[in-house]
Design an enzyme around this catalytic site. Structure first.
Site, PDB file in Angstrom:
ATOM      1  N   PHE A  18      -0.916  -4.889  13.015  1.00 48.82           N
ATOM      2  CA  PHE A  18      -0.888  -3.836  12.001  1.00 48.82           C
ATOM      3  C   PHE A  18       0.478  -3.873  11.329  1.00 48.82           C
ATOM      4  CE2 PHE A  18       0.023   0.268  10.164  1.00 48.82           C
ATOM      5  CZ  PHE A  18      -1.119   0.488   9.424  1.00 48.82           C
ATOM      6  N   ASP A  45       8.495  -7.589  13.183  1.00 46.10           N
ATOM      7  CA  ASP A  45       8.160  -6.296  12.582  1.00 46.10           C
ATOM      8  C   ASP A  45       8.496  -5.213  13.614  1.00 46.10           C
ATOM      9  OD1 ASP A  45       7.023  -3.950  11.694  1.00 46.10           O
ATOM     10  OD2 ASP A  45       5.160  -4.864  11.002  1.00 46.10           O
ATOM     11  N   LYS A  52      10.291   3.555   9.150  1.00 44.89           N
ATOM     12  CA  LYS A  52       9.964   4.766   9.896  1.00 44.89           C
ATOM     13  C   LYS A  52      11.207   5.534  10.341  1.00 44.89           C
ATOM     14  CE  LYS A  52       5.286   3.418  11.150  1.00 44.89           C
ATOM     15  NZ  LYS A  52       4.648   4.206  10.082  1.00 44.89           N
TER      16      LYS A  52
END
Length: 400
Positions: free
Chosen positions: A141, A226, A255
Site C-alpha cells: 500500500f 516507503d 504522515k
C-alpha cells in the site's frame, strides 16, 4: 438530544462514500484522547494511521504552528522562505542523507520517488529509453493515485481504475529469491514498505531487508523504503529499516512529519540520486511551504532527542505482552513492532469491523483491515496504564 446521529447522517448525505468510518464524530482532542460532539471520550489507538505519532495538539508543535501562522504561510517554491533551509538540513541529517525534496502527501512522496528513480535509471544507469522498471511487493500500500494503484494487488484499490501504468513488476513480499530473480538490466529500483501497514502490520522475515539491500547494491538498483507509516518513531527506532541495520538509497516520508497539523511529506536521498532533478522537472505549489516547514522542523527536533523512539520501544513491549496474552482467547495471531500492532481475530468469532465497533462502544478507537484483522497504532505519548486499558477493552470484546 445527542448530536452524533444527525452529524453522521449529514456526512453520509454530502460526502462521496470512499471511506466507511466508524459512527463517531470527533470535536476535540488532546494527547491520546478524543472527545466527540456529545462529550464522550475515546482512547485513540489509530493515531491517524501514524500521522499523530506525537499525539493530538502536542504543545511544541502547536506553538510552532501558531508562531508561523502569525508570520507567513505560503510563498510557493518561486521564492525561498526563512523556514525552508532549517527543515531540509535537519531532516537530511536525521535521515543521514545529503538532500531532501519536500512535498505534501504520502502519495506525492511515492510518485516523486518513482519519477526520481526512473530519471536516475536513464541518466545514471543508462537504461534504454522508456524501459525503466521498478520492482514492488504484493500486499503493498503506497497510496491511491492512478500510477500507484496500477501495481496494487488489492482489488478494492485497483479495480475499475485502469488503464494501468506500466513499468512495475510485482513479487511476493518477503521472498528474496523471487525479488533477485526479477531484477534485470532495466530495473531501476525496488520499492518496499519495511513493514506492510495496510496489509495488517506484516513484518518482513528476518534477513529479508538486508538481503534486499545486498541485491540492490550488487545489481546497481536503488532501494526505496516507503517509511510513510513505519517511520519517525513508530516502530521503536527512527526508521523501521533501522531494526536490521539497513540504509536504503531513498526514504519516502510523510504522515507524522506534519505533526498531525498539516500534510507534510518528503523524499530524502543522497546528491547522486536526488541530484538528477533540474528546475522545472518536478515540483509542488505547497510543497515545503513555510507552515509545513515550521511544523516539520519541530517534528525532526522532537525525534532528534530519541525520546519518542525509546517510548515506542518500551511501551511496545508492554503492548506485545498484553496482546500475546489474548492468543487463544479470541486472537489467532499477533504482530508487534514498537507501538504498531496487527492482531488477527478468530474469524468464527467476529470480523475486524465488528471488533472495532464494539471497541468504540467501550471508548477505544481502532481500525480494521482485510477481514478479521485490526490495527493498533496509538500515539507515542500514550501511557502504560492507557495501553493496559486498551488491551483490557479488547479482551472484554473478545470475551463477548
Amino acid at each position: 438530544m445527542l448530536r452524533t446521529p444527525s452529524a453522521v447522517r449529514d456526512a453520509e448525505r454530502y460526502t462521496a462514500h470512499n471511506y466507511h468510518p466508524l459512527p463517531v464524530v470527533v470535536s476535540s482532542a488532546e494527547g491520546a484522547w478524543l472527545t466527540d460532539v456529545d462529550g464522550r471520550r475515546y482512547l485513540d489507538c489509530l493515531a491517524g494511521y501514524s500521522a499523530l505519532n506525537f499525539g493530538h495538539r502536542h504543545p511544541a508543535l502547536i506553538r510552532a504552528a501558531h508562531e508561523q501562522l502569525d508570520r507567513l504561510t505560503l510563498t510557493s517554491r518561486a521564492f525561498i522562505h526563512d523556514q525552508f533551509a532549517d527543515f531540509c538540513r535537519e531532516l537530511a541529517a536525521l535521515c543521514g542523507k545529503d538532500l531532501v525534496l519536500p512535498m505534501n502527501t504520502g502519495a506525492e512522496a511515492v510518485e516523486t520517488g518513482i519519477k526520481v528513480a526512473r530519471k536516475w535509471g536513464y541518466q545514471v544507469k543508462k537504461v534504454a529509453p522508456g524501459q525503466a522498471n521498478i520492482i514492488v511487493a504484493d500486499g503493498n500500500f503506497h497510496g491511491r493515485t492512478t500510477t500507484i494503484v496500477s501495481f496494487s494487488t488489492d482489488d478494492d484499490a485497483r479495480a475499475d481504475f485502469g488503464p494501468y501504468t506500466p513499468g512495475f513488476t510485482v513479487v511476493p513480499y518477503g521472498d528474496l529469491a523471487a525479488l533477485e530473480a526479477a531484477i534485470d538490466e532495466n530495473t531501476v529500483a525496488v520499492l518496499l514498505e519495511p513493514i506492510q501497514g495496510e496489509q495488517g502490520v506484516v513484518l518482513p522475515p528476518e534477513g529479508y531487508l538486508p538481503g534486499v539491500r545486498r541485491a540492490c547494491t550488487d545489481r546497481n538498483v536503488l532501494f526505496i523504503a516507503d517509511e510513510i507509516q513505519s517511520g519517525l518513531g513508530r516502530t521503536g527506532r527512527t526508521f523501521a529499516c533501522d531494526h536490521e541495520g539497513v540504509v536504503p538509497d531513498m526514504y519516502l516520508l510523510g504522515k507524522a512529519l506534519g505533526g498531525g497539523i498539516v500534510p507534510v511529506s518528503a523524499v530524502a536521498a543522497d546528491a547522486d540520486v536526488l541530484g538528477v532533478l533540474r528546475p522545472g522537472q518536478h515540483g509542488s505549489t505547497f510543497g515545503g511551504n513555510p507552515l509545513a516547514c515550521a511544523v516539520g522542523t519541530e517534528v525532526v527536533r522532537l525525534l532528534a532527542t530519541g525520546e519518542f523512539q525509546r517510548r515506542s520501544a518500551e511501551l511496545g513491549e508492554r503492548l506485545r505482552a498484553g496482546l500475546e496474552g489474548l492468543l487463544g482467547s479470541g486472537l489467532v495471531a499477533v504482530r508487534v513492532r514498537g507501538l504498531w500492532a496487527g492482531v488477527d481475530i478468530d474469524p468464527a468469532l467476529m470480523t475486524g469491523r465488528q471488533a472495532c465497533e464494539r471497541l468504540m462502544d467501550r471508548g477505544v478507537l481502532a481500525k480494521d483491515t482485510h477481514g478479521s484483522t485490526i490495527r493498533l497504532a496509538p500515539p507515542l505519548v500514550i501511557t502504560s496504564d492507557e495501553i493496559d486499558h486498551a488491551v483490557a477493552q479488547l479482551a472484554a470484546v473478545l470475551a463477548g
